[in-house]
Write a protein that holds these residues in place. Sequence first.
Motif, PDB file in Angstrom:
ATOM      1  N   ASP A   1       0.783  -1.194   0.113  1.00 14.40           N
ATOM      2  CA  ASP A   1      -0.106  -0.014   0.092  1.00 14.40           C
ATOM      3  C   ASP A   1       0.800   1.261  -0.013  1.00 14.40           C
ATOM      4  OD1 ASP A   1      -1.991   1.983   0.330  1.00 14.40           O
ATOM      5  OD2 ASP A   1      -2.802   1.044   1.881  1.00 14.40           O
ATOM      6  N   ARG A   2       0.771   1.935  -1.040  1.00 13.87           N
ATOM      7  CA  ARG A   2       1.829   3.121  -1.179  1.00 13.87           C
ATOM      8  C   ARG A   2       0.990   4.277  -0.985  1.00 13.87           C
ATOM      9  NH1 ARG A   2       6.866   1.869  -0.969  1.00 13.87           N
ATOM     10  NH2 ARG A   2       7.185   3.494  -2.424  1.00 13.87           N
ATOM     11  N   HIS A   3      -0.211   4.466  -0.587  1.00 11.47           N
ATOM     12  CA  HIS A   3      -0.983   5.518  -0.392  1.00 11.47           C
ATOM     13  C   HIS A   3      -0.402   6.458   0.646  1.00 11.47           C
ATOM     14  CE1 HIS A   3      -4.828   7.683   0.698  1.00 11.47           C
ATOM     15  NE2 HIS A   3      -4.608   7.914  -0.625  1.00 11.47           N
ATOM     16  N   ASP A   4      -0.266   7.931   0.298  1.00  7.77           N
ATOM     17  CA  ASP A   4       0.066   8.905   1.311  1.00  7.77           C
ATOM     18  C   ASP A   4      -0.737  10.131   0.998  1.00  7.77           C
ATOM     19  OD1 ASP A   4       1.094  10.860   2.911  1.00  7.77           O
ATOM     20  OD2 ASP A   4       3.342  10.547   2.271  1.00  7.77           O
ATOM     21  N   PRO A   5      -1.968  10.447   1.719  1.00  2.33           N
ATOM     22  CA  PRO A   5      -2.808  11.439   1.483  1.00  2.33           C
ATOM     23  C   PRO A   5      -2.339  12.623   1.829  1.00  2.33           C
ATOM     24  CG  PRO A   5      -3.519  10.256   3.457  1.00  2.33           C
ATOM     25  CD  PRO A   5      -2.348   9.446   2.960  1.00  2.33           C
ATOM     26  N   GLU A   6      -1.126  12.931   2.401  1.00  2.00           N
ATOM     27  CA  GLU A   6      -0.530  14.139   2.553  1.00  2.00           C
ATOM     28  C   GLU A   6       0.177  14.836   1.260  1.00  2.00           C
ATOM     29  OE1 GLU A   6      -1.221  15.605   5.383  1.00  2.00           O
ATOM     30  OE2 GLU A   6      -2.335  13.760   5.911  1.00  2.00           O
ATOM     31  N   VAL A   7       0.380  13.947   0.355  1.00  2.00           N
ATOM     32  CA  VAL A   7       1.058  14.509  -0.920  1.00  2.00           C
ATOM     33  C   VAL A   7       0.018  15.174  -1.725  1.00  2.00           C
ATOM     34  CG1 VAL A   7       2.431  13.865  -3.000  1.00  2.00           C
ATOM     35  CG2 VAL A   7       2.780  12.607  -0.834  1.00  2.00           C
ATOM     36  N   PRO A   8       0.381  16.358  -2.342  1.00  2.00           N
ATOM     37  CA  PRO A   8      -0.485  17.089  -3.024  1.00  2.00           C
ATOM     38  C   PRO A   8      -0.589  16.451  -4.457  1.00  2.00           C
ATOM     39  CG  PRO A   8       1.112  18.677  -2.018  1.00  2.00           C
ATOM     40  CD  PRO A   8       1.391  17.221  -1.706  1.00  2.00           C
ATOM     41  N   ARG A   9      -1.881  16.124  -4.996  1.00  2.00           N
ATOM     42  CA  ARG A   9      -1.817  15.680  -6.407  1.00  2.00           C
ATOM     43  C   ARG A   9      -1.904  16.648  -7.375  1.00  2.00           C
ATOM     44  NH1 ARG A   9      -1.773  11.773  -2.392  1.00  2.00           N
ATOM     45  NH2 ARG A   9      -2.517   9.737  -3.128  1.00  2.00           N
TER      46      ARG A   9
ATOM     47  N   LEU B   1      -3.128   1.822  -8.159  1.00  2.00           N
ATOM     48  CA  LEU B   1      -4.583   1.667  -7.713  1.00  2.00           C
ATOM     49  C   LEU B   1      -4.344   2.081  -6.220  1.00  2.00           C
ATOM     50  CD1 LEU B   1      -5.761  -1.514  -9.456  1.00  2.00           C
ATOM     51  CD2 LEU B   1      -6.397   0.882 -10.233  1.00  2.00           C
ATOM     52  N   SER B   2      -3.444   1.723  -5.479  1.00  2.00           N
ATOM     53  CA  SER B   2      -3.438   2.161  -3.865  1.00  2.00           C
ATOM     54  C   SER B   2      -3.370   3.524  -3.650  1.00  2.00           C
ATOM     55  CB  SER B   2      -2.112   1.150  -3.465  1.00  2.00           C
ATOM     56  OG  SER B   2      -0.820   1.802  -3.766  1.00  2.00           O
ATOM     57  N   VAL B   3      -2.648   4.167  -4.582  1.00  2.00           N
ATOM     58  CA  VAL B   3      -2.450   5.606  -4.148  1.00  2.00           C
ATOM     59  C   VAL B   3      -3.790   6.283  -4.894  1.00  2.00           C
ATOM     60  CG1 VAL B   3      -0.024   5.480  -4.297  1.00  2.00           C
ATOM     61  CG2 VAL B   3      -1.017   6.068  -6.355  1.00  2.00           C
ATOM     62  N   GLY B   4      -4.527   5.539  -5.633  1.00  2.00           N
ATOM     63  CA  GLY B   4      -5.712   6.290  -6.264  1.00  2.00           C
ATOM     64  C   GLY B   4      -5.544   6.927  -7.376  1.00  2.00           C
ATOM     65  N   ALA B   5      -4.421   6.641  -8.281  1.00  2.00           N
ATOM     66  CA  ALA B   5      -3.979   7.087  -9.653  1.00  2.00           C
ATOM     67  C   ALA B   5      -5.361   6.244 -10.649  1.00  2.00           C
ATOM     68  CB  ALA B   5      -2.677   6.716  -9.949  1.00  2.00           C
TER      69      ALA B   5
END
Length: 333
Positions: free
Chosen positions: A138-146, A235-239
Amino acid sequence: MLRVNLIAWDNGVGLSRDLKLIADTLRDAGIGVDIQPARGRGKLRKWLGPWWRRARVQWRRWRSGPAYDLNLMLEHVRPELLGAARRNAFIPNPEWCQPADVKRLHRMDHVLAKTGHAVDIFRQRECAVMRIGFTSMDRHDPEVPRLRTFFHLAGRSSAKQTQLVLETWARHPEWPLLTVVQHPRSAKFRPQADNIAHRIDYLDDAELRRLQNESLFHLCPSETEGFGHYLMEALSVGAVTLTTDAAPMNELVTPERGLLIPFARTASQQLATRYQVDAGAIEAAVQAALDLSAEEILARSRAAREFFIDNDATFRHRLVQAVREASGRGIAG
């Protein structure tokens, strides 16, 4: 306690990641796991290693019977270790399943398949197949601006069509930034373009994770996958993930959570088919991604993240149940 002998080459990349993931999942379920290195370093160890391991297995079996309930072999069948367990199971990657492995399939009690594509391949060879699926980190980090930029993780692979991606992007200076992460030994083609950041230097894991989370779009036109770790990490990062419209890639990425790129031609690699896209298909897919509204991107992003979470939980349950059934110590659900 059920005891599993997990057998694979600890290669420092994909197989090493798979070994740890499987071992951790089984241990969390109370299953004993030993990791058996499938090969050593150096030519002498490579030649003598199988002979020595076979002799050691036979000696132990003669003295006290099999040491394990189940051998679980990844990517290749290791005949010298068959006698170490009462039963044997195989987790293959079809694109690396060599003729010697195919000849030994009859010695496997079960094949545990990562994809529906692999289920079909091995059932055609009259194997007893259970689909376990698979998962990734799981590579998700919600703190990184998209950002509305693109990311392509090539690594060491020769099956990501990286040169075609770079050539196509270099012809479109109007496109946004594309970040490509590639191992130096694989980076034979290095175009100079203001909208390409070709990262062939060392990246620590924190920087790689930041890059994965930063880009809203991941461009992943795989020719073939044993599972698709870099697709699942996307997919894990919501890309919004753009990948080849062929199995098993389109098992992970669907129109609800990404964009599919039609292939133009095929080739073979062991038991798998390689699906190759062309520049025109990449151009059309990138343009389709650029045309998505903010609402459409958000919907696909949420669907991608939800799929990753659901798939991760399902895989861990299936793996444990399949190992119990394959060992004769339980019933798979």
